[in-house]
Design a protein around this motif. Structure first.
Motif, PDB file in Angstrom:
ATOM      1  N   UNK A 287       2.090   7.291  -4.083  1.00 23.33           N
ATOM      2  CA  UNK A 287       2.894   7.553  -2.888  1.00 23.33           C
ATOM      3  C   UNK A 287       2.570   6.546  -1.791  1.00 23.33           C
ATOM      4  N   UNK A 288       1.284   6.302  -1.584  1.00 22.88           N
ATOM      5  CA  UNK A 288       0.862   5.357  -0.547  1.00 22.88           C
ATOM      6  C   UNK A 288       1.367   3.948  -0.856  1.00 22.88           C
ATOM      7  N   UNK A 289       1.290   3.560  -2.122  1.00 26.98           N
ATOM      8  CA  UNK A 289       1.785   2.232  -2.510  1.00 26.98           C
ATOM      9  C   UNK A 289       3.285   2.120  -2.263  1.00 26.98           C
ATOM     10  N   UNK A 290       4.009   3.180  -2.556  1.00 27.92           N
ATOM     11  CA  UNK A 290       5.459   3.171  -2.321  1.00 27.92           C
ATOM     12  C   UNK A 290       5.770   3.085  -0.824  1.00 27.92           C
TER      13      UNK A 290
ATOM     14  N   UNK B  89       1.091   4.935   4.700  1.00 28.25           N
ATOM     15  CA  UNK B  89       0.417   4.887   3.407  1.00 28.25           C
ATOM     16  C   UNK B  89      -1.086   4.897   3.550  1.00 28.25           C
ATOM     17  N   UNK B  90      -1.583   4.110   4.492  1.00 28.51           N
ATOM     18  CA  UNK B  90      -3.022   4.063   4.734  1.00 28.51           C
ATOM     19  C   UNK B  90      -3.527   5.405   5.252  1.00 28.51           C
TER      20      UNK B  90
ATOM     21  N   UNK C 267     -11.819   2.639  -2.725  1.00 28.05           N
ATOM     22  CA  UNK C 267     -11.551   1.304  -3.262  1.00 28.05           C
ATOM     23  C   UNK C 267     -10.135   0.852  -2.964  1.00 28.05           C
ATOM     24  N   UNK C 268      -9.186   1.782  -3.096  1.00 27.30           N
ATOM     25  CA  UNK C 268      -7.786   1.442  -2.788  1.00 27.30           C
ATOM     26  C   UNK C 268      -7.650   1.056  -1.321  1.00 27.30           C
ATOM     27  N   UNK C 269      -8.279   1.823  -0.442  1.00 28.86           N
ATOM     28  CA  UNK C 269      -8.210   1.506   0.986  1.00 28.86           C
ATOM     29  C   UNK C 269      -8.799   0.133   1.273  1.00 28.86           C
ATOM     30  N   UNK C 270      -9.950  -0.155   0.694  1.00 24.98           N
ATOM     31  CA  UNK C 270     -10.604  -1.443   0.943  1.00 24.98           C
ATOM     32  C   UNK C 270      -9.739  -2.603   0.470  1.00 24.98           C
TER      33      UNK C 270
END
Length: 231
Positions: free
Chosen positions: A74-77, A87-88, A106-109
């Protein structure tokens, strides 16, 4: 009928026949609008083909709000649709609820680095480690997050602090060996790789091979690589 269209959609997606896959998932969703897997397939194919998908993922999240992988999709979209802040914020909220979620940190970084944050891109890891200093998985996730964009001096501080807090662990030796070779601290790298040589670990072997190649020891690199060629 809906299941058949779903299977066809997956098959066409696998074959990269994306327009056919979109049509198949649309038909499956029309026949079974409440089926979670069909809805997820429709959202994923929309995202992969550059179509608006955030709203579709959000609908599925209403059913599974704690599903981390679904939240990341969802965040990537949202980012793909120009809603980077939203998203962040979505993932920030989830890691605040579950500080041990290494994948979310890890995704946030990675996302923050890609969006231009060069100073504080791994701040959620730092906050989580401050709250849970004994969590080795968090510390190693933090290390990997800064090693990916080759922030070796920061990576070294993370591993040094981890040793102070948790003592010696083989994961710290492996990380320090990689850091040492990337910083051209060859004597330290040699010492650490010698200590690690008894471990049958592919990632350590690759780092050792890279170190050997960088320092001109081609025959040793070949010897190190040979046992892994059949794997």
């Amino acid at each position: 009928q809906a299941k058949i269209w779903q299977v066809l959609g997956l098959a066409w997606r696998e074959e990269q026949a994306m327009e056919k896959a979109i049509e198949a998932f649309a038909k499956a969703a029309a026949l079974a609008p409440q089926a979670p897997r069909t809805a997820l397939g429709k959202a994923q194919i929309a995202f992969e083909t550059g179509h608006p998908a955030a709203a579709l993922f959000q609908q599925i999240r209403a059913i599974s709000p704690q599903d981390g992988e679904l939240a990341l999709s969802t965040a990537a979209a949202l980012i793909q649709e120009g809603q980077a802040t939203a998203g962040e914020a979505l993932i920030e909220a989830l890691v605040a609820e579950n500080p041990g979620w290494v994948r979310g940190h890890g995704w946030l970084a990675t996302t923050r680095w890609m969006m231009g944050d060069r100073e504080d891109f791994a701040r959620s890891f730092a906050a989580a480690v401050a709250a849970f200093p004994a969590d080795k998985a968090l510390r190693m996730g933090w290390y990997r997050a800064v090693a990916q964009p080759e922030q070796w001096e920061l990576a070294e501080r993370i591993i040094a602090n981890a040793r102070i807090q948790l003592g010696d662990h083989v994961e710290f030796d492996a990380a320090e060996a990689r850091i040492a070779t990337e910083l051209s601290d060859d004597a330290r790298a040699e010492r650490l790789f010698t200590r690690l040589s008894a471990l049958h670990d592919s990632s350590i072997a690759i780092a050792h091979i890279r170190h050997s190649l960088r320092t001109g020891r081609i025959e040793r690199a070949e010897t190190l690589a040979q046992p892994w060629l059949a794997t």
